[in-house]
Scaffold this active site. Structure first.
Site, PDB file in Angstrom:
ATOM      1  N   HIS A   9      33.320  16.407 -40.918  1.00 37.69           N
ATOM      2  CA  HIS A   9      32.964  16.807 -42.287  1.00 37.69           C
ATOM      3  C   HIS A   9      33.783  18.033 -42.661  1.00 37.69           C
ATOM      4  CE1 HIS A   9      30.956  17.930 -45.885  1.00 37.69           C
ATOM      5  NE2 HIS A   9      30.333  18.965 -45.367  1.00 37.69           N
ATOM      6  N   HIS A  38      29.665  17.079 -53.136  1.00 34.29           N
ATOM      7  CA  HIS A  38      29.647  17.749 -51.842  1.00 34.29           C
ATOM      8  C   HIS A  38      31.053  17.726 -51.230  1.00 34.29           C
ATOM      9  CE1 HIS A  38      27.366  18.305 -47.770  1.00 34.29           C
ATOM     10  NE2 HIS A  38      28.372  19.113 -47.913  1.00 34.29           N
ATOM     11  N   TYR A  49      52.984  -2.138 -35.789  1.00 42.77           N
ATOM     12  CA  TYR A  49      53.434  -0.763 -36.016  1.00 42.77           C
ATOM     13  C   TYR A  49      53.193   0.050 -34.752  1.00 42.77           C
ATOM     14  CZ  TYR A  49      53.679   3.897 -38.146  1.00 42.77           C
ATOM     15  OH  TYR A  49      53.998   5.196 -38.454  1.00 42.77           O
TER      16      TYR A  49
END
Lengths: 235, 235, 235, 235
Positions: free
Chosen positions: B94, B171, B229
């Site tokens: 976060h 937020h 990839y």
């Protein structure tokens, strides 16, 4: 094999993070040796922090790896197409540099708003068309070859050395030059010009390009046969 | 206890200021050991400049601290909810990274404008709905649990590993991955993609997402069973 | 010859990349010795990374190089015109700094939105008119002389020390000052003010300049005969 | 005299360039010793590169310098007014940080768009009204005193510790806190919040503030008597 070229291509690759053009491994530079018909390119997905000159991969113009401990960059077939189509270029760069990529995502060419642009790009920097489902689908490598072909299509009838770069719709920029170092130089300029063009339009949404005679003057002052910028007379 | 995981989580936390994703202490990373059912998370309000691996806090899946000299990050209950709901994830991040947070503040999902986005996020990055007064109120920890539940609600019927992040209305962003390092990697990508999406709309207010077949190609080129990839074949 | 001035001009040039005002070699600073009528200017196209004080070029007021191993900056004739027109200035700077250049590209003067602007520039920072095809064409040096003349035309009837800079349409900023260091200082301020003016208009498209009495107060607090900012009383 | 406070104020001043909040000398921090009624402030126009703790100036609450080799910051009388009006504050900061200054220049309060804002500022960050010609005119110091009075007027009936900062129309931000370090912390937050608010409106011109209950939750989680963020329980 091609030790000097590997070193040049390695150093050109290292310029990308130094100049703020790449996040993680989102960029690749190659350079070609026209005599042998071999080009040297960054390996795929290898971190800039640990990469060494000897990690560069040598590829021939059929796209076959002729030397290297790693797989070449996934975008190698795009570089290959450009080398085959344009004998005058010696280096190719692909990045996701944020300002140029934003123009690509908006599907817009970058207008030639000023002399910074004109010093390196003679006219607007085109946005290649959106690729078709057929071009994008298929086996590994097919999409990347088609990407190259769409770039070449965009420059049909134009001198790729006069506008040494473009943005590919919803993808990002490609640039080129006489060698890997010049291609990186042009990638830096493209990003700077892309940034200023956004801001120019923020200042006046109806901004117009610089007049053609200013674009002529600045490009030819640096690149034409009567160039008089810098220490070495090119004419 | 879990010394190796603490070190990984510490290092993943230290990537946040290094990558420009956090100001002061506005971010937290955790990583879980699925065998023991314990996860390791950054302590609350401790400066990145003095933080050490041994400062990490060990928490069980009931949210009880089982080891640590500090209180865990105030957002710990949100991490916990995600670990309980999604057994496939191994790390959670976060931050209040500024571009992603601006999308959160505007209550908008981030459109998939290009291949940079598609290489990591398969489709738009959702904006979780505004939380209700009831969800936000209550004892310490209640709000943070509900935050986790709202994220899970947003991904109902979707594979959280295909879109490894979201922005929470008013937020900021949460991201996740197979471990703490990959969750941080995705946080960096989310911020970059959020930045370019703002600029894409500045260049053309009516920009459209990349066609679905380009999104398919890029995500599956890196993540599908036929991925090609990078250096390691995943298929 | 003029060793002290060369050192000052060299150091002023080195401030440009340090302050983020130039990419590659896109900038040049000069300083004049009024007694001898000679000025010192950066060489053309030489990298900031290798440039030394002794590389500076000495030029007289007829534009003739009187000392130096390199060709002077291609913009030398513009500097020359300003020195001839305005005896009060001692240094000149030209850059393509991105925010100021964006105003130039949009052909707009920078409004005096606040006291940061007013502390250094007494009123709006003008945008010089687009040059004509005749002004731009011709032999090397002609265009650059005309560039200087257009700047001087823009300041006709004004005190160039009160508004020590401008932006040239579709090109970029020029600033000046009592010496090379002050000219660079003003280039930094111009870029900062240009940046904040764009953002001011993003916040409110109909923003208005600061009232004239605030502009008076701030400029005169620092520059008038009753200046009381800083450690040395100027009055 | 007040050696410890001088050191704190010096260090708080040095945070400003480190955090990217000031260009040149465009900022000043002070801190007060309530017992002696003396405050310590940065000298006027002294470079951050050479400034030392002993250069700080000690001033009493009548605005008289009681110790110091330099003149105090020109904004000293504004700091003084705030200290006299608000006994709860211990430090004051003034900068021209670019995002906050842009809101000041547009004469707009910064809306509380998210929890980053709410963690530090309880509601919108006000923009003080444009000062009158009478307030701005007059002897040195008069304008700066009136600047302080306009800030105090803006907070009439409000708790300045709940919204520890504002932007002054066409000028820039002031912030405060329990000491110089907290005032600087709040200046950093204000700049970050100002930046994100601009971008929020770019993403959606009709963005709305976070609901009041989210603002309550976040501010009180960190600052109320039941605060539970960080390591030290404040209640």
């Amino acid at each position: 094999m091609l030790e000097e070229l590997k070193k040049q291509v390695f150093e050109a690759n290292m310029e990308l993070p130094k100049r703020g053009l790449v996040t993680f491994t989102w960029g690749n530079v190659s350079g070609i040796d026209r005599e042998s018909g071999l080009f040297v390119i960054k390996p795929s997905g290898v971190s800039y922090e640990t990469m060494k000159p000897e990690d560069m991969v040598v590829v021939d113009l059929d796209g076959k790896v002729v030397e290297g401990n790693y797989k070449p960059s996934v975008d190698m077939p795009t570089h290959l197409e450009l080398y085959k189509a344009w004998p005058e270029i010696g280096g190719v760069v692909h990045t996701h540099s944020p300002w140029a990529t934003s123009w690509a995502q908006a599907e817009r060419a970058i207008p030639a708003y000023g002399t910074t642009h004109a010093d390196y790009f003679y006219g607007e920097i085109p946005c290649c068309r959106v690729m078709t489902a057929e071009e994008v689908a298929g086996e590994p490598g097919h999409y990347e070859i088609e990407q190259g072909k769409v770039i070449i299509e965009t420059f049909r009838g134009k001198n790729p050395m006069y506008v040494p770069g473009c943005v590919c719709a919803h993808h990002g920029p490609f640039t080129w030059g006489k060698d890997a170092a010049e291609a990186v130089h042009n990638a830096v300029v493209l990003e700077e010009v892309a940034k200023m063009a956004v801001r120019t339009e923020l200042i006046d949404r109806n901004s117009v390009p610089a007049p053609q005679y200013m674009l002529d003057k600045h490009f030819l002052r640096k690149h034409g046969k009567n160039a008089y910028y810098g220490q070495i007379k090119k004419g």
